[in-house]
Every structure is written in C-alpha cells, then in structure tokens.
Design an enzyme around this catalytic site. Structure first.
Site, PDB file in Angstrom:
ATOM      1  N   CYS A 189       0.827  -1.208   0.000  1.00 54.53           N
ATOM      2  CA  CYS A 189       0.000   0.000   0.000  1.00 54.53           C
ATOM      3  C   CYS A 189       0.860   1.256   0.000  1.00 54.53           C
ATOM      4  CB  CYS A 189      -0.891   0.037   1.252  1.00 54.53           C
ATOM      5  SG  CYS A 189      -1.887  -1.433   1.538  1.00 54.53           S
TER       6      CYS A 189
ATOM      7  N   CYS B 103      -3.101   4.813   2.726  1.00 55.87           N
ATOM      8  CA  CYS B 103      -4.156   3.821   2.489  1.00 55.87           C
ATOM      9  C   CYS B 103      -5.177   3.844   3.639  1.00 55.87           C
ATOM     10  CB  CYS B 103      -3.561   2.430   2.369  1.00 55.87           C
ATOM     11  SG  CYS B 103      -4.801   1.149   1.992  1.00 55.87           S
TER      12      CYS B 103
ATOM     13  N   CYS C 112      -2.522  -3.062  -3.531  1.00 55.94           N
ATOM     14  CA  CYS C 112      -3.785  -2.917  -2.811  1.00 55.94           C
ATOM     15  C   CYS C 112      -4.842  -2.310  -3.735  1.00 55.94           C
ATOM     16  CB  CYS C 112      -3.561  -2.017  -1.600  1.00 55.94           C
ATOM     17  SG  CYS C 112      -5.063  -1.553  -0.724  1.00 55.94           S
TER      18      CYS C 112
ATOM     19  N   CYS D 143      -6.023   1.553  -2.279  1.00 52.23           N
ATOM     20  CA  CYS D 143      -5.220   2.774  -2.444  1.00 52.23           C
ATOM     21  C   CYS D 143      -4.467   2.829  -3.769  1.00 52.23           C
ATOM     22  CB  CYS D 143      -4.230   2.931  -1.290  1.00 52.23           C
ATOM     23  SG  CYS D 143      -2.957   1.652  -1.207  1.00 52.23           S
TER      24      CYS D 143
ATOM     25  N   CYS E 263      18.803  23.216  -5.344  1.00 56.43           N
ATOM     26  CA  CYS E 263      18.921  23.866  -4.037  1.00 56.43           C
ATOM     27  C   CYS E 263      18.710  22.882  -2.891  1.00 56.43           C
ATOM     28  CB  CYS E 263      17.940  25.028  -3.941  1.00 56.43           C
ATOM     29  SG  CYS E 263      16.215  24.600  -4.232  1.00 56.43           S
TER      30      CYS E 263
END
Length: 353
Positions: free
Chosen positions: A36, A40, A67, A70, A317
């Site tokens: 996940c 999730c 999954c 998600c 940067c």
C-alpha cells in the site's frame, strides 16, 4: 539497507496517514500479501507484519500485490475520470461556452466538476475552459487576424466582455500582447507529488512542487517580471522536462538538459551557478557556497538566494544543507528534501554527463 529508525519513521507515518510521505515509501503487509501507499484507508497492520520499500517495483519483486483500495501503482494525484472527460470535451470543442445543459448531456454534476478542477488545477472548470478559449484567441491575434475575429472565435459577443475576460485571465490587454509575452503552464505528476512547469516556446521559466510555500506569489512575480500572460498549455521545454523528470525519479538522470531562463539579481545568479555544479550524491553547506563565491560573510544572503530559486531540481537547491550536517529547510518540504538526497546518494545512481 533500511535502518530500524527509518522503518519506525515510516510506520508512524503509516499510522497517521501522513500525506507528506506520499511516494516516498510503500508498505508490504505480510498478513495480507498486499502493498500500500502511506495514506491507504485500510486497517493498519502491526509493525511486525510490515515490510517497507522505497519503490513499488521493490514491493512487487518481494511478491506483494497492489492494494485495490489505495492503488499504489498510480500517481496519488492521478486525474479522475470526470476531469479527463471534461478536459477531452474542451479539446474537442475549445470555443464552446459551457452551460448547465452541457454538463447534463455528459452526465456530469456541475458542482463536482467545479470542486475537482479547483483541487486539480487551482481553477474551476469554467475558468479552465475560458482560459483555453483565450489561448485560441492568442493564436488568432498572433496570426495577424483582426481583433473582432479573435473575439467572435472565442464566443464573446461583446468587445468589452472579451477585453475584461482577457485582462482577468491573461493579465494584459489584447492589443498589447506580443508573441514573446505568452507563457504556458502545465501540471506534471511525479512520484513525490505534482509539479507545475511554466515555459515559453524555447525555455523553462519555473518548475516547482505544487504544494511549495508561496507558489502563487512566485507565479505573480514571474508574470510581473516577464510582463507575460500565463495560460494552460504545453511547449517543447515542458515536454522535455517532463521526460527528464521521469528519468530522474527512476535514478537514470541527474543532469537536466532542458533550456532554462533564469530571472534573478547578479548575486542570485552567482549562487545558482554554484548550485548547478554540486554533483548528485553530494551536498554543500550555505557557508561552503558563500566561500566559493568569494563572500564568506554572506551566508544569510546565500540562503535567501537559495530559497529564491524557481527551478526546483534543475537548480538543485535541495543539495544545500546546514553546517552541522542536518538537512535544514526546503520550500518543497523537509521530508521531500531528505527523500531526494537519499535517492541521489544511492550507489547505483550515476550522474549522466
């Protein structure tokens, strides 16, 4: 090898569903066999049942399956089907002025469209469609066609209405806009969050994470400095940086070749030039940079110049840290900065010269 402290950090982020960690790690759950993303919504596993991975590929190779709740193989900011449908509709008929019945014909709820576009692009769908129409108007104007043709092509019956809309979206009156005063902005998905790229036909002017602090002000400053209108769209530099970012996040490229336009003071330009010379996998302190430019007492000024950089990753940067070795701040978020430095320091990543 992932340390125990890092695993605990990731587990805490998993319990909190901390959105700042999206794209930075994936968790494989040994009790279910799935992996996940950090946010999730599923019930959280025990620590001893978790395996943590930096990439989805690593989780897949460890035999975990994605999954279904998600969708870890898609971007966390993936465009919804509704947004895709409406964007396609605009491209098929960009001159169209959208009304309530048009949404009904597509079986789309107008208020939902407004919310999703606002979240995705920072403007409502109607504003998006209007901006696209204005982009067509710019093409008409640049081709030398009469103003009335541009007005009618974009669906404005009133010249004053056309001018007001143009000023609101473009920032300049139609008669004063020249071809070199148009910049285009595009949303780019990356594994560590969406970015916005702004460029003309030859150079990239801005590349920032969408959640960067003060991004709106940055864009307004850019508009003011260049005296340009900024409209949705893509140009060759945007397409090139999109390809290079994909390679960068795969660990295959750390030197960007997209042509850029730097807008800064002589001091800022001097600092940015030093930043570009920091190799991937290495860091410098603000004090180091100050000494390298021959101004050892200008550490704070270097830090300000570092923060004023408008080309994230291209001008690295994030490779500037504090003298004590800690990562320090980053406009794109300290967690993201740490992740970027980890990516670049891995031994299997090499700088492309």
């Amino acid at each position: 090898m992932m340390t125990g402290d890092r695993k605990q950090e990731f587990y805490d982020a998993l319990l909190e569903r901390n959105t700042e960690y999206e794209g930075f790690f994936f968790v494989g759950v040994k009790s279910t066999g799935v992996f996940c993303r950090p946010t999730c919504p599923a019930r959280k596993p025990k620590f001893e049942n978790c395996e943590f991975y930096y990439t989805a590929e690593e989780a897949l190779l460890a035999s975990f399956r994605p999954c279904k709740r998600c969708s870890p193989l898609s971007h966390p900011n993936q465009v919804s089907e509704l947004v895709q449908t409406l964007v396609q509709a605009v491209e098929e008929n960009p001159e169209k002025k959208w009304r309530e019945k048009d949404f009904r014909e597509l079986a789309v709820d107008e208020s939902t469209a407004r919310r999703q576009f606002k979240k995705r692009f920072g403007m409502t769908f109607v504003q998006y469609a209007r901006a696209r129409r204005m982009g067509l108007a710019m093409k008409e104007i640049r081709s030398g066609k009469p103003m009335i043709d541009a007005q009618l092509t974009t669906g404005y019956e009133s010249s004053s209405g056309f001018r007001d809309a143009f000023l609101r979206i473009m920032g300049e009156a139609p008669s004063s806009v020249q071809e070199d005063h148009i910049l285009k902005a595009s949303w780019l998905d990356t594994r560590v969050g969406p970015m916005v790229a702004i460029a003309d036909e030859t150079q990239l002017f801005l590349l920032e994470f969408v959640d960067r602090r003060g991004l709106e002000k940055e864009i307004e400053v850019l508009r003011s400095k260049t005296r340009s209108a900024i409209i949705p769209g893509k140009t060759s530099p945007i397409e090139l940086i999109e390809r290079e970012l994909d390679l960068y996040f795969k660990g295959e490229l750390f030197k960007f070749n997209t042509p850029v336009r730097l807008l800064g003071t002589p001091f800022q330009m001097m600092v940015w030039d030093k930043l570009k010379k920091i190799p991937a996998g290495e860091t410098r302190s603000y004090t180091d940079i100050a000494c390298e430019i021959g101004k050892p007492t200008a550490v704070r000024a270097v830090a300000r110049a570092n923060g004023a950089n408008q080309l994230a990753l291209v001008i690295p940067c994030h490779r500037v840290i504090l003298s004590d070795g800690s990562t320090g701040g980053y406009a794109g978020g300290s967690i993201r900065k740490k992740w970027l430095l980890d990516l670049e320091s891995k031994s299997n990543y090499q700088v492309n010269e």
